[in-house]
Design a protein around this motif. Structure first.
Motif, PDB file in Angstrom:
ATOM      1  N   LEU A  99       0.859  -1.183   0.000  1.00 37.83           N
ATOM      2  CA  LEU A  99       0.000   0.000   0.000  1.00 37.83           C
ATOM      3  C   LEU A  99       0.894   1.230   0.000  1.00 37.83           C
ATOM      4  O   LEU A  99       1.935   1.245   0.677  1.00 37.83           O
ATOM      5  N   ALA A 100       0.483   2.246  -0.746  1.00 36.01           N
ATOM      6  CA  ALA A 100       1.198   3.523  -0.693  1.00 36.01           C
ATOM      7  C   ALA A 100       0.503   4.403   0.329  1.00 36.01           C
ATOM      8  O   ALA A 100      -0.725   4.535   0.299  1.00 36.01           O
ATOM      9  N   ASP A 198      -4.529  -7.172  -7.151  1.00 34.39           N
ATOM     10  CA  ASP A 198      -3.920  -6.124  -6.309  1.00 34.39           C
ATOM     11  C   ASP A 198      -2.624  -6.595  -5.655  1.00 34.39           C
ATOM     12  O   ASP A 198      -2.185  -6.039  -4.660  1.00 34.39           O
ATOM     13  N   ARG A 199      -2.004  -7.620  -6.238  1.00 34.08           N
ATOM     14  CA  ARG A 199      -0.728  -8.081  -5.690  1.00 34.08           C
ATOM     15  C   ARG A 199       0.418  -7.248  -6.278  1.00 34.08           C
ATOM     16  O   ARG A 199       0.302  -6.698  -7.361  1.00 34.08           O
ATOM     17  N   TYR A 200       1.545  -7.174  -5.529  1.00 34.49           N
ATOM     18  CA  TYR A 200       2.672  -6.355  -6.005  1.00 34.49           C
ATOM     19  C   TYR A 200       3.257  -6.921  -7.294  1.00 34.49           C
ATOM     20  O   TYR A 200       3.801  -6.196  -8.105  1.00 34.49           O
ATOM     21  N   PHE A 201       3.124  -8.239  -7.445  1.00 30.11           N
ATOM     22  CA  PHE A 201       3.631  -8.881  -8.660  1.00 30.11           C
ATOM     23  C   PHE A 201       2.451  -9.499  -9.390  1.00 30.11           C
ATOM     24  O   PHE A 201       2.278 -10.729  -9.418  1.00 30.11           O
ATOM     25  N   PRO A 202       1.585  -8.649  -9.993  1.00 28.31           N
ATOM     26  CA  PRO A 202       0.379  -9.197 -10.611  1.00 28.31           C
ATOM     27  C   PRO A 202       0.748 -10.204 -11.686  1.00 28.31           C
ATOM     28  O   PRO A 202       1.720 -10.027 -12.408  1.00 28.31           O
ATOM     29  N   THR A 296       4.301  -4.580   3.190  1.00 32.56           N
ATOM     30  CA  THR A 296       5.080  -3.351   2.989  1.00 32.56           C
ATOM     31  C   THR A 296       4.161  -2.163   2.731  1.00 32.56           C
ATOM     32  O   THR A 296       3.207  -2.272   1.959  1.00 32.56           O
ATOM     33  N   VAL A 297       4.475  -1.045   3.392  1.00 37.57           N
ATOM     34  CA  VAL A 297       3.821   0.230   3.074  1.00 37.57           C
ATOM     35  C   VAL A 297       4.892   1.160   2.509  1.00 37.57           C
ATOM     36  O   VAL A 297       5.938   1.382   3.138  1.00 37.57           O
ATOM     37  N   ASN A 298       4.645   1.653   1.291  1.00 32.77           N
ATOM     38  CA  ASN A 298       5.560   2.613   0.666  1.00 32.77           C
ATOM     39  C   ASN A 298       5.144   4.022   1.047  1.00 32.77           C
ATOM     40  O   ASN A 298       3.956   4.369   0.950  1.00 32.77           O
ATOM     41  N   ASN A 313       3.967 -10.088   8.636  1.00 33.55           N
ATOM     42  CA  ASN A 313       2.901 -10.049   7.626  1.00 33.55           C
ATOM     43  C   ASN A 313       3.308 -10.788   6.349  1.00 33.55           C
ATOM     44  O   ASN A 313       2.459 -11.119   5.533  1.00 33.55           O
ATOM     45  N   MET A 314       4.610 -10.983   6.172  1.00 30.69           N
ATOM     46  CA  MET A 314       5.062 -11.705   4.970  1.00 30.69           C
ATOM     47  C   MET A 314       5.280 -13.188   5.258  1.00 30.69           C
ATOM     48  O   MET A 314       4.982 -14.039   4.433  1.00 30.69           O
TER      49      MET A 314
END
Ligand code: FAD
Ligand code: UDP
Length: 399
Positions: A99-100, A198-202, A296-298, A313-314
């Motif tokens: 999430l940003a 909505d995954r970081y690596f779609p 991760t939060v950016n 969380n990972m």
């Protein structure tokens, strides 16, 4: 396999068919393949006190499994890489989500269908999304720099928002440069995603975390009778490389040498230092179950760190009442003083300098370079593994 610290008295390089510098992915994949496909006896020299290179993880004082050199999430589209690494670990079905933090609101990154609706509201967000679909197609990855080129007022509005709120400040923090000043491929790693994934690596067919740990994956990969690992050994103390020969412990070495460190360092930076970004990783353990909703939060518009990772969380580790988080502060790497060169800076003059170093070893038929440092490439774990599989294919074919 043996793993010991330091080189034993009477260490005899010629007892080994191959000497490998570095126990990260590049070195460990090559070691395993040469041992099992060629029956080569392999020595790995690793200067750190542990195996696994930058993927190393360990339990901190609070008992949380953390990644010492930054958050590592396995993802690949390469079936061969997946099959090879899956021999040494099971994978959890973790799907990395990021999430940003944009002025306190958390928005999914890569920016996607849901992000559009959160930012622009349900109706307008949907309209903009349909416009993206009709322009680029469904489930397409669109690099922000490509989206910015579209000459359409609505797409421009999306592009401007995403550029300003997701990429500009984060990239300034990470690279000290604006997005248009860096290699477009770097920005392309995190595209706008025209879809609902909505995954970081779609769309990456293989993704997850090692069921136990990365370090265990490496222990398993290196667990072979013909592999000896020597930790705490700086290869430059025992290996001399000139343009005509490699010597180990003062004697010419005729076996294969696989070098996965930085080439400028090997030659004492005598043509100049290759530029990198390094990262100060600041860990903090907090007396709470969880700190943030995702791995991760950016921090894309505020703060002087780039991102916060919460390891539990990972990994899915259950540990009530405490959690460890890590903030990343990126800065210029200082060569020769023991800092970690994390990110190559892919610019033409740096590549030209790298090629000059590479040229110096090109005549050495038994000296091979592979890995994120030795190839001066922005590789993910799968890319390094693929490169090491290719190099070992060549060595196996020519033995
Ligand atoms: P390394 O892991 O750097 O291993 C090289 C080893 O060689 C090191 O252990 C080093 O100590 C040793 N060495 C070097 N020189 C010498 C010497 N002279 N003598 C003895 N030993 C030496 N990839 C992903 O796929 N997913 C991610 O989520 C991800 N996140 C990342 C986050 C960060 C912050 C960073 C920096 C990288 C991330 N990566 C990720 C990339 C990943 O770390 C690399 O692709 C991979 O670890 C590179 O493996 P390697 O073997 O080439 O190099
Ligand atoms: N990036 C950004 N904002 C984000 C995520 C990424 O500006 O929220 C840019 C930034 O320049 C970063 C690059 O995209 O260096 C690649 O991001 P990635 O997450 O792949 O970097 P890594 O995990 O390798 O540090």
């Amino acid at each position: 396999m043996s793993i010991e610290t330091g080189l034993p008295a009477g260490f005899n390089p010629s007892a080994y068919n191959a000497i490998i510098v570095g126990a990260g992915y590049a070195g460990s994949v090559c070691a395993r393949r040469l041992a099992e496909s060629c029956n080569y006896k392999v020595a790995i020299l690793e200067r750190r006190p542990h195996i696994a290179g930058n993927a190393y993880d360990y339990y901190d004082e609070a008992g949380v499994l953390v990644h010492k050199y930054g958050p590592h999430i396995y993802h690949t589209t390469n079936d061969r890489v997946d099959q090879f690494l899956s021999r040494f670990t099971e994978w959890s079905n973790y799907n990395h989500k990021v999430l940003a933090n944009i002025h306190g609101t958390l928005i999914p990154v890569p920016f996607n269908h849901q992000s559009l609706k959160l930012v622009f509201g349900e109706d307008k967000g949907e309209r903009l999304y349909q416009k993206l679909v009709s322009t680029f197609g469904q489930d397409k990855k669109v690099p922000i720099m490509q989206l910015r080129e579209k000459n359409d007022p609505e797409l421009e509005e999306v592009a401007n928002f995403v550029y300003e709120n997701v990429f500009l400040h984060y990239t300034m923090k990470q690279w000290g440069k604006t997005p248009d000043q860096i290699d477009p491929a770097v920005m392309g790693r995190v595209p706008v995603f025209v879809g609902d994934d909505d995954r970081y690596f779609p769309q990456a067919p293989h993704q997850g975390m090692p069921a136990e740990s990365y370090t265990k994956l490496f222990e398993n990969m290196l667990n072979h009778d013909l592999i000896d690992v020597f930790l705490g050994v700086e290869a430059r103390d025992v290996m001399q490389v000139t343009d005509t020969k490699v010597s180990v412990c003062g004697k010419p070495y005729g076996g294969e040498v696989i070098y996965t460190g930085a080439l400028d360092e090997l030659f004492n930076f005598d043509l100049g230092a290759l530029p990198y970004r390094t990262v100060d990783m600041v860990f903090e353990t907090l007396p709470v179950d969880h700190f943030q909703p995702v791995g991760t939060v950016n921090y894309t518009v505020s703060e002087n760190f780039t991102r916060i990772t919460e390891f539990k969380n990972m990994t899915g580790q259950e540990l009530p009442g405490k959690t460890t988080i890590m903030r990343e502060y990126s800065r210029t790497y200082l060569p020769g003083v023991g800092e970690t060169p994390y990110y190559v800076i892919n610019e033409p003059e740096n590549i030209a300098l790298y090629k000059k170093y590479r040229e110096r070893v090109s005549g050495l038929l038994n000296f091979h370079t592979v890995g994120r440092l030795a190839e001066y490439r922005y590789y993910d774990m799968d890319g390094v593994t693929a490169s090491a599989l290719e190099l070992s294919d060549e060595l196996i074919a020519q033995r």
